[in-house]
Design a protein around this motif. Structure first.
Motif, PDB file in Angstrom:
ATOM      1  N   UNK A 110      19.800   4.745 -15.590  1.00 10.88           N
ATOM      2  CA  UNK A 110      20.204   3.375 -15.272  1.00 10.88           C
ATOM      3  C   UNK A 110      19.097   2.639 -14.530  1.00 10.88           C
ATOM      4  N   UNK A 111      18.466   3.330 -13.584  1.00 12.10           N
ATOM      5  CA  UNK A 111      17.378   2.717 -12.808  1.00 12.10           C
ATOM      6  C   UNK A 111      16.191   2.401 -13.708  1.00 12.10           C
ATOM      7  N   UNK A 112      15.899   3.310 -14.632  1.00  9.56           N
ATOM      8  CA  UNK A 112      14.765   3.098 -15.527  1.00  9.56           C
ATOM      9  C   UNK A 112      15.061   1.961 -16.510  1.00  9.56           C
ATOM     10  N   UNK A 113      16.308   1.884 -16.982  1.00  8.52           N
ATOM     11  CA  UNK A 113      16.698   0.744 -17.844  1.00  8.52           C
ATOM     12  C   UNK A 113      16.456  -0.563 -17.092  1.00  8.52           C
ATOM     13  N   UNK A 114      16.840  -0.579 -15.816  1.00  6.89           N
ATOM     14  CA  UNK A 114      16.680  -1.793 -15.003  1.00  6.89           C
ATOM     15  C   UNK A 114      15.202  -2.144 -14.847  1.00  6.89           C
ATOM     16  N   UNK A 115      14.382  -1.136 -14.560  1.00  9.80           N
ATOM     17  CA  UNK A 115      12.948  -1.389 -14.353  1.00  9.80           C
ATOM     18  C   UNK A 115      12.291  -1.880 -15.638  1.00  9.80           C
ATOM     19  N   UNK A 116      12.638  -1.247 -16.767  1.00  7.28           N
ATOM     20  CA  UNK A 116      12.051  -1.675 -18.044  1.00  7.28           C
ATOM     21  C   UNK A 116      12.470  -3.107 -18.354  1.00  7.28           C
ATOM     22  N   UNK A 117      13.715  -3.464 -17.997  1.00  2.00           N
ATOM     23  CA  UNK A 117      14.181  -4.842 -18.215  1.00  2.00           C
ATOM     24  C   UNK A 117      13.366  -5.819 -17.366  1.00  2.00           C
ATOM     25  N   UNK A 118      13.128  -5.467 -16.101  1.00  2.11           N
ATOM     26  CA  UNK A 118      12.325  -6.349 -15.236  1.00  2.11           C
ATOM     27  C   UNK A 118      10.924  -6.547 -15.836  1.00  2.11           C
ATOM     28  N   UNK A 119      10.316  -5.441 -16.273  1.00  2.16           N
ATOM     29  CA  UNK A 119       8.943  -5.517 -16.797  1.00  2.16           C
ATOM     30  C   UNK A 119       8.893  -6.299 -18.117  1.00  2.16           C
ATOM     31  N   UNK A 120       9.882  -6.062 -18.985  1.00  2.00           N
ATOM     32  CA  UNK A 120       9.868  -6.707 -20.309  1.00  2.00           C
ATOM     33  C   UNK A 120      10.167  -8.201 -20.204  1.00  2.00           C
ATOM     34  N   UNK A 121      11.218  -8.547 -19.447  1.00  2.00           N
ATOM     35  CA  UNK A 121      11.592  -9.975 -19.385  1.00  2.00           C
ATOM     36  C   UNK A 121      10.595 -10.781 -18.552  1.00  2.00           C
TER      37      UNK A 121
END
Ligand SMILES: C[C@@](CO)(OP(=O)(O)O)[C@H](O)COP(=O)(O)OP(=O)(O)OC[C@H]1O[C@@H](n2ccc(N)nc2=O)[C@H](O)[C@@H]1O
Ligand SMILES: Nc1ncnc2c1ncn2[C@@H]1O[C@H](COP(=O)(O)OP(=O)(O)O)[C@@H](O)[C@H]1O
Length: 280
Positions: free
Chosen positions: A102-113
């Protein structure tokens, strides 16, 4: 509009020492995070619909509680009101398993968006937003294997030798908050004064989690027959360390039917950062 498909890598806590409890209720930790070359897969498609939609999200989590959605909302102030995104999640990591999905999904979302929405935040600014979503988010935003202190946000990048891990999920869900709130959790391990090894470190949550969840104890007993093994985070996943992929795969082939497992290689740099050309 641009589309990005990225991995949200898993992490392991190669050790997890609890040094004390802070006034705000959080625990002071010392841990060694290694990133893995295996994780969830996320596809981001930016649009002009002014909202965020997620396909493939775990059905038992409300949209507003999904860490992907929460991460996207954190970037709203930095982009135009009309900007939106459709995000497709291919969930491969066990939820609440201590591998940081879940934390990694959140981080990847921050980086991608940040990229797709042209928010122009740097990695430190994204990590500061990320820690509000969870103590484990900053290590994924930084994208490096790291020695961590504080609540896990005070990171020192490390270069770890390449290892292969067999990660096994015993199929039980362990609540991080419940373990940290348990009276029997040891909270007084001194900070390491010397280097670390698999032998001179441990996971301070392991004894308690094994007692509360006998399936975790069985998993560890099974893995320890083959290689040095520990639990990751607050569990329930456990990992065994190997020097070759073949050796780890051989043990995976014999995994008891009621457990799930995967083999992954440790990586010092996140594949997300490589793909997006983010300097580490
Ligand atoms: C223990 C670790 C080790 O990597 O991993 P997981 O097993 O969750 O993956 C983490 O520190 C977890 O990070 P994360 O899963 O992001 O936790 P958070 O959502 O921030 O916190 C969940 C709850 O755990 C407790 N908590 C968490 C971290 C910490 N250093 N001290 C705490 O006491 C708090 O009660 C908090 O409400
Ligand atoms: N996108 C998501 N993927 C996984 N879990 C999520 C997500 N969004 C919210 N959560 C919640 O976060 C909790 C912790 O998730 P996860 O990071 O997988 O576990 P852990 O911190 O133990 O490694 C889950 O139990 C779930 O309720």
């Amino acid at each position: 509009m641009a589309v990005l498909t990225l991995l949200a890598p898993a992490k392991l806590n190669l050790f997890l020492h609890i040094n004390g409890k802070r006034a705000d209720g959080y625990h002071e930790l010392e841990t060694l995070f290694t990133l893995l070359d295996f994780g969830d897969e996320l596809t981001f498609e930016a649009n002009e619909k002014g909202s965020v939609t997620i396909e493939g999200a775990p059905s038992d989590i409300n949209l507003a509680d999904n860490l992907i959605f929460k991460a996207a909302q954190m970037l709203r102030p930095y982009t135009a009101q009309t900007t939106g995104a459709h995000i497709v999640l291919n969930k491969r990591l066990p939820m609440g398993g201590g591998v940081g999905g879940g934390s990694s999904d959140a981080a990847t979302t921050l980086l991608a968006l940040n990229e797709l929405w042209n928010c122009q935040l740097n990695v430190s600014e994204l990590a500061n937003l990320g820690v509000k979503l969870g103590a484990d988010v900053p290590v994924f935003v930084r994208g490096v294997s790291a020695h961590a202190q504080g609540i896990g946000e005070n990171l020192l990048p490390v270069s770890l030798s390449e290892k292969f891990y067999l990660v096994v999920s015993p199929g039980v869900h362990v609540s991080t908050a419940a373990i940290f709130g348990h009276p029997d959790l040891p909270r007084d391990t001194p900070k390491l004064s010397d280097g670390w090894s698999m032998e001179n470190t441990r996971n301070d949550c392991e004894v308690l989690v094994k007692k509360l969840y006998p399936e975790v104890e069985k998993t560890l007993e099974w893995l320890l027959k083959y290689a040095p093994s520990k639990m990751t985070g607050t569990g329930a996943c456990c990992f065994a360390e190997f020097t070759s992929r073949e050796a780890a795969e051989r043990v995976l082939q014999t995994l008891p039917e009621n457990w799930q497992g995967f083999v992954a290689k440790s990586v010092n740099c996140s594949p997300v950062h490589k793909q997006l050309n983010i300097p580490l």
